[in-house]
Design a protein around this motif. Structure first.
Motif, PDB file in Angstrom:
ATOM      1  N   LEU A 146      51.077  53.363  26.034  1.00  0.00           N
ATOM      2  CA  LEU A 146      50.567  52.026  26.292  1.00  0.00           C
ATOM      3  C   LEU A 146      49.043  52.070  26.456  1.00  0.00           C
ATOM      4  O   LEU A 146      48.499  52.976  27.090  1.00  0.00           O
ATOM      5  CB  LEU A 146      51.215  51.472  27.566  1.00  0.00           C
ATOM      6  N   VAL A 147      48.357  51.085  25.888  1.00  0.00           N
ATOM      7  CA  VAL A 147      46.908  50.960  26.009  1.00  0.00           C
ATOM      8  C   VAL A 147      46.611  49.781  26.940  1.00  0.00           C
ATOM      9  O   VAL A 147      47.067  48.666  26.706  1.00  0.00           O
ATOM     10  CB  VAL A 147      46.239  50.719  24.638  1.00  0.00           C
ATOM     11  N   ALA A 148      45.867  50.040  27.996  1.00  0.00           N
ATOM     12  CA  ALA A 148      45.484  48.988  28.947  1.00  0.00           C
ATOM     13  C   ALA A 148      44.005  48.684  28.792  1.00  0.00           C
ATOM     14  O   ALA A 148      43.202  49.572  28.482  1.00  0.00           O
ATOM     15  CB  ALA A 148      45.766  49.440  30.378  1.00  0.00           C
ATOM     16  N   THR A 149      43.643  47.441  28.995  1.00  0.00           N
ATOM     17  CA  THR A 149      42.238  47.063  29.050  1.00  0.00           C
ATOM     18  C   THR A 149      42.022  46.202  30.287  1.00  0.00           C
ATOM     19  O   THR A 149      42.914  45.476  30.714  1.00  0.00           O
ATOM     20  CB  THR A 149      41.775  46.336  27.765  1.00  0.00           C
ATOM     21  N   ILE A 150      40.876  46.341  30.876  1.00  0.00           N
ATOM     22  CA  ILE A 150      40.568  45.645  32.121  1.00  0.00           C
ATOM     23  C   ILE A 150      39.757  44.381  31.818  1.00  0.00           C
ATOM     24  O   ILE A 150      38.764  44.442  31.087  1.00  0.00           O
ATOM     25  CB  ILE A 150      39.777  46.556  33.089  1.00  0.00           C
ATOM     26  N   ILE A 151      40.198  43.261  32.368  1.00  0.00           N
ATOM     27  CA  ILE A 151      39.494  41.992  32.193  1.00  0.00           C
ATOM     28  C   ILE A 151      38.346  41.957  33.208  1.00  0.00           C
ATOM     29  O   ILE A 151      38.579  41.884  34.412  1.00  0.00           O
ATOM     30  CB  ILE A 151      40.431  40.794  32.426  1.00  0.00           C
ATOM     31  N   GLU A 152      37.149  42.024  32.705  1.00  0.00           N
ATOM     32  CA  GLU A 152      35.990  41.970  33.605  1.00  0.00           C
ATOM     33  C   GLU A 152      35.667  40.506  33.895  1.00  0.00           C
ATOM     34  O   GLU A 152      35.692  39.665  32.999  1.00  0.00           O
ATOM     35  CB  GLU A 152      34.787  42.659  32.967  1.00  0.00           C
ATOM     36  N   HIS A 153      35.365  40.231  35.144  1.00  0.00           N
ATOM     37  CA  HIS A 153      35.055  38.859  35.535  1.00  0.00           C
ATOM     38  C   HIS A 153      34.022  38.854  36.654  1.00  0.00           C
ATOM     39  O   HIS A 153      33.889  39.811  37.409  1.00  0.00           O
ATOM     40  CB  HIS A 153      36.322  38.117  35.973  1.00  0.00           C
ATOM     41  N   ARG A 154      33.295  37.740  36.696  1.00  0.00           N
ATOM     42  CA  ARG A 154      32.294  37.526  37.751  1.00  0.00           C
ATOM     43  C   ARG A 154      32.379  36.080  38.204  1.00  0.00           C
ATOM     44  O   ARG A 154      32.424  35.175  37.371  1.00  0.00           O
ATOM     45  CB  ARG A 154      30.889  37.811  37.225  1.00  0.00           C
TER      46      ARG A 154
ATOM     47  N   ALA B 249      43.901  42.077  35.113  1.00  0.00           N
ATOM     48  CA  ALA B 249      42.869  41.420  35.908  1.00  0.00           C
ATOM     49  C   ALA B 249      43.005  41.908  37.349  1.00  0.00           C
ATOM     50  O   ALA B 249      44.084  41.880  37.919  1.00  0.00           O
ATOM     51  CB  ALA B 249      43.022  39.906  35.860  1.00  0.00           C
ATOM     52  N   ILE B 250      41.903  42.379  37.919  1.00  0.00           N
ATOM     53  CA  ILE B 250      41.872  42.938  39.268  1.00  0.00           C
ATOM     54  C   ILE B 250      41.143  41.975  40.194  1.00  0.00           C
ATOM     55  O   ILE B 250      40.089  41.451  39.834  1.00  0.00           O
ATOM     56  CB  ILE B 250      41.110  44.291  39.280  1.00  0.00           C
ATOM     57  N   GLY B 251      41.665  41.756  41.386  1.00  0.00           N
ATOM     58  CA  GLY B 251      40.959  40.951  42.379  1.00  0.00           C
ATOM     59  C   GLY B 251      41.872  39.958  43.063  1.00  0.00           C
ATOM     60  O   GLY B 251      43.076  39.923  42.826  1.00  0.00           O
ATOM     61  N   GLU B 252      41.286  39.152  43.900  1.00  0.00           N
ATOM     62  CA  GLU B 252      42.037  38.130  44.615  1.00  0.00           C
ATOM     63  C   GLU B 252      42.199  36.894  43.739  1.00  0.00           C
ATOM     64  O   GLU B 252      41.239  36.433  43.120  1.00  0.00           O
ATOM     65  CB  GLU B 252      41.303  37.756  45.907  1.00  0.00           C
ATOM     66  N   ASP B 253      43.408  36.396  43.643  1.00  0.00           N
ATOM     67  CA  ASP B 253      43.697  35.152  42.914  1.00  0.00           C
ATOM     68  C   ASP B 253      43.236  35.185  41.460  1.00  0.00           C
ATOM     69  O   ASP B 253      42.525  34.285  40.997  1.00  0.00           O
ATOM     70  CB  ASP B 253      43.082  33.949  43.630  1.00  0.00           C
TER      71      ASP B 253
ATOM     72  N   ALA C   3      44.021  35.471  34.345  1.00  0.00           N
ATOM     73  CA  ALA C   3      44.818  36.309  33.441  1.00  0.00           C
ATOM     74  C   ALA C   3      45.587  35.443  32.450  1.00  0.00           C
ATOM     75  O   ALA C   3      45.698  35.784  31.266  1.00  0.00           O
ATOM     76  CB  ALA C   3      45.759  37.202  34.232  1.00  0.00           C
ATOM     77  N   GLY C   4      46.088  34.311  32.917  1.00  0.00           N
ATOM     78  CA  GLY C   4      46.785  33.384  32.025  1.00  0.00           C
ATOM     79  C   GLY C   4      45.861  32.830  30.959  1.00  0.00           C
ATOM     80  O   GLY C   4      46.239  32.720  29.785  1.00  0.00           O
ATOM     81  N   ASP C   5      44.649  32.475  31.358  1.00  0.00           N
ATOM     82  CA  ASP C   5      43.655  31.977  30.392  1.00  0.00           C
ATOM     83  C   ASP C   5      43.324  33.052  29.359  1.00  0.00           C
ATOM     84  O   ASP C   5      43.198  32.773  28.163  1.00  0.00           O
ATOM     85  CB  ASP C   5      42.373  31.544  31.105  1.00  0.00           C
ATOM     86  N   PHE C   6      43.186  34.291  29.836  1.00  0.00           N
ATOM     87  CA  PHE C   6      42.871  35.395  28.925  1.00  0.00           C
ATOM     88  C   PHE C   6      44.027  35.620  27.960  1.00  0.00           C
ATOM     89  O   PHE C   6      43.815  35.840  26.762  1.00  0.00           O
ATOM     90  CB  PHE C   6      42.563  36.669  29.712  1.00  0.00           C
ATOM     91  N   ALA C   7      45.246  35.551  28.471  1.00  0.00           N
ATOM     92  CA  ALA C   7      46.424  35.735  27.620  1.00  0.00           C
ATOM     93  C   ALA C   7      46.480  34.666  26.532  1.00  0.00           C
ATOM     94  O   ALA C   7      46.747  34.966  25.363  1.00  0.00           O
ATOM     95  CB  ALA C   7      47.697  35.715  28.468  1.00  0.00           C
ATOM     96  N   LYS C   8      46.215  33.413  26.903  1.00  0.00           N
ATOM     97  CA  LYS C   8      46.224  32.321  25.927  1.00  0.00           C
ATOM     98  C   LYS C   8      45.157  32.523  24.862  1.00  0.00           C
ATOM     99  O   LYS C   8      45.392  32.321  23.675  1.00  0.00           O
ATOM    100  CB  LYS C   8      46.007  30.982  26.616  1.00  0.00           C
ATOM    101  N   ALA C   9      43.970  32.902  25.296  1.00  0.00           N
ATOM    102  CA  ALA C   9      42.848  33.056  24.360  1.00  0.00           C
ATOM    103  C   ALA C   9      42.992  34.279  23.462  1.00  0.00           C
ATOM    104  O   ALA C   9      42.592  34.254  22.305  1.00  0.00           O
ATOM    105  CB  ALA C   9      41.534  33.124  25.129  1.00  0.00           C
TER     106      ALA C   9
ATOM    107  N   VAL D  85      46.491  42.395  39.342  1.00  0.00           N
ATOM    108  CA  VAL D  85      46.594  43.212  40.544  1.00  0.00           C
ATOM    109  C   VAL D  85      45.889  42.411  41.624  1.00  0.00           C
ATOM    110  O   VAL D  85      44.660  42.325  41.631  1.00  0.00           O
ATOM    111  CB  VAL D  85      45.952  44.600  40.356  1.00  0.00           C
ATOM    112  N   ASN D  86      46.681  41.777  42.470  1.00  0.00           N
ATOM    113  CA  ASN D  86      46.113  40.941  43.516  1.00  0.00           C
ATOM    114  C   ASN D  86      45.638  41.818  44.666  1.00  0.00           C
ATOM    115  O   ASN D  86      46.426  42.543  45.269  1.00  0.00           O
ATOM    116  CB  ASN D  86      47.130  39.915  44.014  1.00  0.00           C
ATOM    117  N   VAL D  87      44.346  41.750  44.935  1.00  0.00           N
ATOM    118  CA  VAL D  87      43.756  42.518  46.031  1.00  0.00           C
ATOM    119  C   VAL D  87      43.135  41.510  46.991  1.00  0.00           C
ATOM    120  O   VAL D  87      42.027  41.014  46.745  1.00  0.00           O
ATOM    121  CB  VAL D  87      42.692  43.515  45.521  1.00  0.00           C
ATOM    122  N   PRO D  88      43.847  41.163  48.065  1.00  0.00           N
ATOM    123  CA  PRO D  88      43.307  40.189  49.015  1.00  0.00           C
ATOM    124  C   PRO D  88      41.916  40.592  49.516  1.00  0.00           C
ATOM    125  O   PRO D  88      41.682  41.750  49.855  1.00  0.00           O
ATOM    126  CB  PRO D  88      44.330  40.216  50.158  1.00  0.00           C
TER     127      PRO D  88
END
Length: 124
Positions: free
Chosen positions: A4-12, A42-46, A51-57, A65-68
């Protein structure tokens, strides 16, 4: 089926960084070469909606990975969260954007998963 190949969704600030789509395209390319599938993380809180938007696009499967409390980038938290996520899904390949953020945490993830880190890759 290959690894499996994973890629990380970077966000700010709650917004997907456009280079994440380039990283995802590289992951799809690699998955095609090795006969595998791609999953985006997608890593982070909420980050569920993001991730859904990224999946659609992108048309790719995404998970979160929800990290409070992780509302902005933290190197140690990313190293830990990404390495745990990658191990949990059984990914043997991880594609990270070649940004300052990606270059900061990717080597630490490689160490934690017993892999190698190749930076500034221009093509596959």
């Amino acid at each position: 089926m290959g690894s499996l190949v994973a890629t990380i969704i970077e966000h700010r600030h709650g917004q997907i960084v456009s280079v994440s789509y380039e990283a995802a395209a590289a992951a799809v390319n690699l998955a095609g070469i090795i006969g595998s599938e791609t999953v985006c993380i997608a890593i982070g809180e909420d980050t569920f909606e993001m991730a859904g938007d990224f999946a659609k696009a992108s048309g790719l499967s995404c998970l979160t990975v929800n990290v409070p409390g992780l509302t902005s980038y933290d190197s140690d938290a990313y190293k830990l969260a990404v390495s745990h996520a990658v191990k949990a899904i059984g990914a043997e390949w991880v594609i990270v954007a070649g940004t300052t953020q990606g270059l900061d945490y990717a080597p630490g993830v490689a160490v934690r998963i017993g892999g190698a880190c190749l930076s500034n890759v221009q093509g596959i």
